[in-house]
Design an enzyme around this catalytic site. Structure first.
Site, PDB file in Angstrom:
ATOM      1  CG  PHE A 134      19.944 -37.907  15.192  1.00 31.06           C
ATOM      2  CD1 PHE A 134      19.313 -37.247  16.245  1.00 31.06           C
ATOM      3  CD2 PHE A 134      19.257 -38.933  14.558  1.00 31.06           C
ATOM      4  CE1 PHE A 134      18.038 -37.603  16.649  1.00 31.06           C
ATOM      5  CE2 PHE A 134      17.978 -39.303  14.953  1.00 31.06           C
ATOM      6  CZ  PHE A 134      17.368 -38.633  15.995  1.00 31.06           C
ATOM      7  CG  ASP A 135      26.737 -33.350  14.976  1.00 32.59           C
ATOM      8  OD1 ASP A 135      27.524 -34.025  14.290  1.00 32.59           O
ATOM      9  OD2 ASP A 135      27.115 -32.503  15.811  1.00 32.59           O
ATOM     10  N   GLY A 136      26.636 -36.233  15.549  1.00 33.75           N
ATOM     11  CA  GLY A 136      27.145 -37.211  16.504  1.00 33.75           C
ATOM     12  C   GLY A 136      27.477 -36.615  17.858  1.00 33.75           C
TER      13      GLY A 136
ATOM     14  CG  PHE B   4      17.909 -32.879  16.045  1.00 31.75           C
ATOM     15  CD1 PHE B   4      17.218 -31.946  16.806  1.00 31.75           C
ATOM     16  CD2 PHE B   4      17.185 -33.931  15.482  1.00 31.75           C
ATOM     17  CE1 PHE B   4      15.849 -32.046  17.002  1.00 31.75           C
ATOM     18  CE2 PHE B   4      15.816 -34.054  15.677  1.00 31.75           C
ATOM     19  CZ  PHE B   4      15.143 -33.096  16.434  1.00 31.75           C
TER      20      PHE B   4
ATOM     21  CG  ASN C 173      27.443 -29.878  18.812  1.00 33.09           C
ATOM     22  OD1 ASN C 173      27.635 -30.376  17.695  1.00 33.09           O
ATOM     23  ND2 ASN C 173      28.425 -29.657  19.667  1.00 33.09           N
TER      24      ASN C 173
END
Length: 304
Positions: free
Chosen positions: A170-172, A283, A285
């Site tokens: 995961f990105d933050g 993942f 954004n």
């Protein structure tokens, strides 16, 4: 359809307890036939799929992710055959059920299919208890997020089949967490964002669009010891750990979400660390980060 032996072995899950993942056919399979659909319409596409119904569709970007989730199910049921808190996979398609025979016959042990003709198939996600939706259509993903379902856009790419365990990165900001700090960065620059994070260090970050999915994944993860877990989770964030990572760590602690490894890249490219991790899905954004992951063959999903 008469169920094949592999389908008979698929245990039915309780959607109220399971981690339901909905994935579209173009996300899980390499659907080159989609060009035929766009150029010649649904009828010609349906005829083609019916004529080739016994030919397996080639794996797509999300295929190995779904395979690894099924491996986790296997390990859970070895420990507790009565367990209902499992991954439950729903394949969602805008194709007719007639053209769906080929999808059903394409090699994954999945019993839950949804063939709908409605242009907005995301209206069925909440009724199925979906916790994560993966699609190759941006409108679908945006509609799912608008409906409050964790969702991400999958880009078609050839991927290697990583070994187990299931590895999720995961990105933050704007993925696990809200985009509050990113908004400050856009308005006040890096110094303003660092000052904001320091001032808010004791305040947990807001929830991001994939927080609910990550929490349920963490719940399944806790069924195993760290040494024997078939799931590993990672946080790979663009920010500096010294200036902006402390709040992220404290937020995860407050949520009770255990992340196996966390990397704060301080603006460095994420590709090299993703190459080392070899996740089943990543993942983020940021489209530049997605492109960097694709360049090193990592299955990626963009959270718009």
């Amino acid at each position: 359809l008469s169920p094949s032996p592999s389908f008979l072995s698929v245990l039915q899950k309780d959607p109220s307890e399971a981690l339901v993942i909905a994935v579209t056919t173009r996300a899980i399979f390499n659907m080159e036939e989609h060009k035929l659909y766009l150029e010649k319409g649904k009828e010609e596409y349906t005829r083609h799929q019916q004529a080739n119904q016994d030919k397996h569709l080639p794996p797509g970007t999300a295929f190995t992710f779904i395979q690894a989730a099924q491996y986790v199910n296997k390990k859970i049921l070895e420990s507790n055959p009565a367990e209902k808190d499992l991954f439950d996979i729903l394949v969602l398609s805008n194709s007719s059920s007639e053209s769906g025979v080929r999808i059903v016959n394409s090699g994954l042990e999945i019993s839950n299919f949804c063939f709908v003709s409605d242009d907005d198939s995301t209206q069925y996600l909440r009724s199925h208890g979906v916790k994560l939706f993966l699609s190759a259509d941006r409108t679908d993903v945006c509609n799912a997020l608008w409906r409050g379902v964790s969702a991400a856009l999958v880009f078609q790419q050839e991927v290697q089949a990583p070994s187990t365990p299931l590895r999720v990165v995961f990105d933050g900001d704007a993925v696990l967490f809200s985009n509050e700090t990113d908004q400050v960065f856009q308005e006040q620059g890096l110094e303003g964002a660092v000052e904001y994070e320091r001032a808010m260090e004791a305040v947990p970050m807001g929830e991001g669009p994939l927080k609910a999915f990550a929490m349920h994944l963490g719940k399944i993860r806790k069924k195993f010891s760290q040494e024997n877990s078939p799931i590993r989770t990672y946080l790979v964030a663009a920010c500096s750990g010294r200036d902006m990572g402390i709040r992220a760590v404290k937020t995860l602690r407050q949520w009770g979400l255990t992340i196996d490894e966390a990397f704060f890249m301080d603006g460095a490219p994420k590709g090299p660390i993703l190459t080392q991790i070899q996740p089943h899905i990543f993942f983020d954004n940021g489209l530049h980060n997605i492109q960097g992951a694709q360049d090193v063959g990592v299955p990626s999903a963009w959270v718009p």
